[in-house]
Design an enzyme around this catalytic site. Structure first.
Site, mmCIF file in Angstrom:
data_model
loop_
_atom_site.group_PDB
_atom_site.id
_atom_site.type_symbol
_atom_site.label_atom_id
_atom_site.label_comp_id
_atom_site.label_asym_id
_atom_site.label_seq_id
_atom_site.Cartn_x
_atom_site.Cartn_y
_atom_site.Cartn_z
ATOM 1 N N GLY A 125 73.115 29.002 -1.496
ATOM 2 C CA GLY A 125 72.701 29.558 -0.170
ATOM 3 C C GLY A 125 72.606 30.947 0.011
ATOM 4 N N GLY A 135 66.266 31.215 -5.701
ATOM 5 C CA GLY A 135 66.853 32.320 -5.977
ATOM 6 C C GLY A 135 66.288 32.828 -7.483
ATOM 7 N N SER A 136 67.022 33.905 -8.109
ATOM 8 C CA SER A 136 66.661 34.677 -9.129
ATOM 9 C C SER A 136 66.741 33.739 -10.405
ATOM 10 C CB SER A 136 67.585 35.895 -9.428
ATOM 11 O OG SER A 136 68.744 35.622 -9.567
ATOM 12 N N THR A 137 67.817 33.101 -10.835
ATOM 13 C CA THR A 137 67.816 31.993 -11.859
ATOM 14 C C THR A 137 66.752 30.881 -11.750
ATOM 15 O OG1 THR A 137 70.105 32.733 -11.617
ATOM 16 C CG2 THR A 137 69.450 31.296 -13.504
ATOM 17 N N ASP A 160 75.765 30.101 -6.350
ATOM 18 C CA ASP A 160 76.533 31.245 -6.062
ATOM 19 C C ASP A 160 78.093 31.249 -6.761
ATOM 20 O OD1 ASP A 160 74.562 32.166 -4.567
ATOM 21 O OD2 ASP A 160 75.283 31.029 -3.069
ATOM 22 N N ASP A 214 68.217 24.296 -10.187
ATOM 23 C CA ASP A 214 68.331 25.112 -9.185
ATOM 24 C C ASP A 214 69.698 26.040 -9.525
ATOM 25 O OD1 ASP A 214 68.464 26.468 -6.801
ATOM 26 O OD2 ASP A 214 68.421 24.617 -5.585
ATOM 27 N N GLY A 215 69.738 27.295 -8.867
ATOM 28 C CA GLY A 215 70.848 27.906 -9.181
ATOM 29 C C GLY A 215 71.956 27.743 -8.356
ATOM 30 N N LYS A 256 79.517 33.066 -12.452
ATOM 31 C CA LYS A 256 79.618 32.244 -11.236
ATOM 32 C C LYS A 256 80.753 31.168 -11.226
ATOM 33 C CE LYS A 256 75.392 33.820 -9.670
ATOM 34 N NZ LYS A 256 74.376 33.014 -9.662
ATOM 35 N N GLU A 299 67.290 23.097 -0.244
ATOM 36 C CA GLU A 299 67.845 22.520 -1.546
ATOM 37 C C GLU A 299 68.669 21.414 -1.537
ATOM 38 O OE1 GLU A 299 68.170 27.196 -3.232
ATOM 39 O OE2 GLU A 299 69.866 26.529 -2.373
HETATM 40 C C1 A5P Z 1 69.459 29.971 -2.826
HETATM 41 O O1 A5P Z 1 69.601 29.567 -1.681
HETATM 42 C C2 A5P Z 1 70.629 29.855 -3.572
HETATM 43 O O2 A5P Z 1 71.357 28.458 -3.235
HETATM 44 C C3 A5P Z 1 70.499 29.970 -5.070
HETATM 45 O O3 A5P Z 1 70.033 29.104 -5.850
HETATM 46 C C4 A5P Z 1 71.972 30.863 -5.273
HETATM 47 O O4 A5P Z 1 71.996 31.802 -4.381
HETATM 48 C C5 A5P Z 1 71.638 31.545 -6.777
HETATM 49 O O5 A5P Z 1 70.824 32.563 -6.534
HETATM 50 P P1 A5P Z 1 70.683 33.603 -7.810
HETATM 51 O O6 A5P Z 1 70.382 32.541 -9.066
HETATM 52 O O7 A5P Z 1 69.826 34.405 -7.623
HETATM 53 O O8 A5P Z 1 72.335 33.944 -8.121
#
Ligand code: A5P
Length: 230
Positions: free
Chosen positions: A96, A27-29, A84, A81-82, A122, A104
């Site tokens: 996810g 994910g982006s973060t 949602d 990890d990030g 979030k 993950e």
């Molecule tokens: C990836 O499958 C996700 O679990 C991401 O960690 C989650 O969606 C957060 O993503 P962003 O950092 O892009 O919001």
């Protein structure tokens, strides 16, 4: 928001030490954290990393971060990890949206310290408030699985990928984004999803995060999980 994500990522990457086995989130973060780890590796940091998606693996390889498999390292010292959504009282997570929830979760399960990095948008009082719970399902008979999920109170939508085809995960599965609205008992819902035929994994990560680094307008703070039973 980009600046906030970067601030949270920076605080998490400061926890990475020489010799660690590190899980790299998706994910982006998480990707900002991977970028910062790459910079430290270029400066001499020695780690072995396990990526949670093919996309993260590509980024890590481009940055010359040494990658190993979970079979090679068995367990991980730290994963960044990030998420949602994060419910601060128990550090429950929905993950996810990026589609990497299965790897993950496998990585989270063998990680001593799972550090989640988010911007403050979030945070929610109840999981499910803004985001659906992504549920990874076997493509075979997916509509019957969707009907079973609807029976558990979900409003499932098949996630679309490129050219209006179903989105395919790294594991070759589909994702049903299941809107529930604010979830009263995430633990009970997780049990139901775990027991649903056709479901491979779901995006409720309960009692998984050790801490959540939240970046907001007033700076960066760390939320820690309350001890069991409190
Ligand atoms: C990836 O499958 C996700 O679990 C991401 O960690 C989650 O969606 C957060 O993503 P962003 O950092 O892009 O919001």
């Amino acid at each position: 928001v980009e600046q906030l994500k970067l601030a949270a990522a920076r605080a998490a990457v400061a926890l990475v030490e020489d010799g660690m086995a590190v899980g790299l989130g998706s994910g982006s973060t998480a990707s900002l954290a991977v970028g910062l780890i790459g910079r430290r590796v270029a400066e001499g940091l020695r780690i072995a990393a396990v990526p949670t998606s093919e996309e993260t693996a590509r980024q890590a390889r481009a940055l010359s971060i040494p990658l190993v498999t979970l079979e090679e390292c068995g367990s991980l010292d730290l994963t960044i990890d990030g998420a949602d959504e994060v419910e601060p009282a128990r550090l429950g997570l929905i993950k996810g949206r990026g589609g990497a929830l299965l790897r993950e979760k496998i990585v989270a399960a063998v990680t001593r310290r799972l550090v989640i990095v988010i911007d403050e948008s979030k945070l929610v009082d109840r999981l499910g408030t803004h985001d659906p719970v992504p549920v990874e399902v076997v493509p075979f008979g997916w509509k019957t699985t969707a009907a079973r999920l609807a029976g558990s109170g979900a409003r499932p939508t098949l996630r679309a990928g490129a050219r209006s085809q179903p989105f395919i995960t790294d594991g070759g599965h589909y994702i049903l984004d299941c809107a529930f609205g604010p979830i009263e008992s995430p633990a009970e819902l997780a049990r139901q999803l775990d027991a649903t035929i056709g479901v491979i994994e779901h995006g409720l990560f309960l009692e998984a995060a050790s801490e959540v680094i939240v970046a907001g307008a007033n700076g960066v703070r760390t939320l820690r999980r309350a001890p069991e039973g409190s």
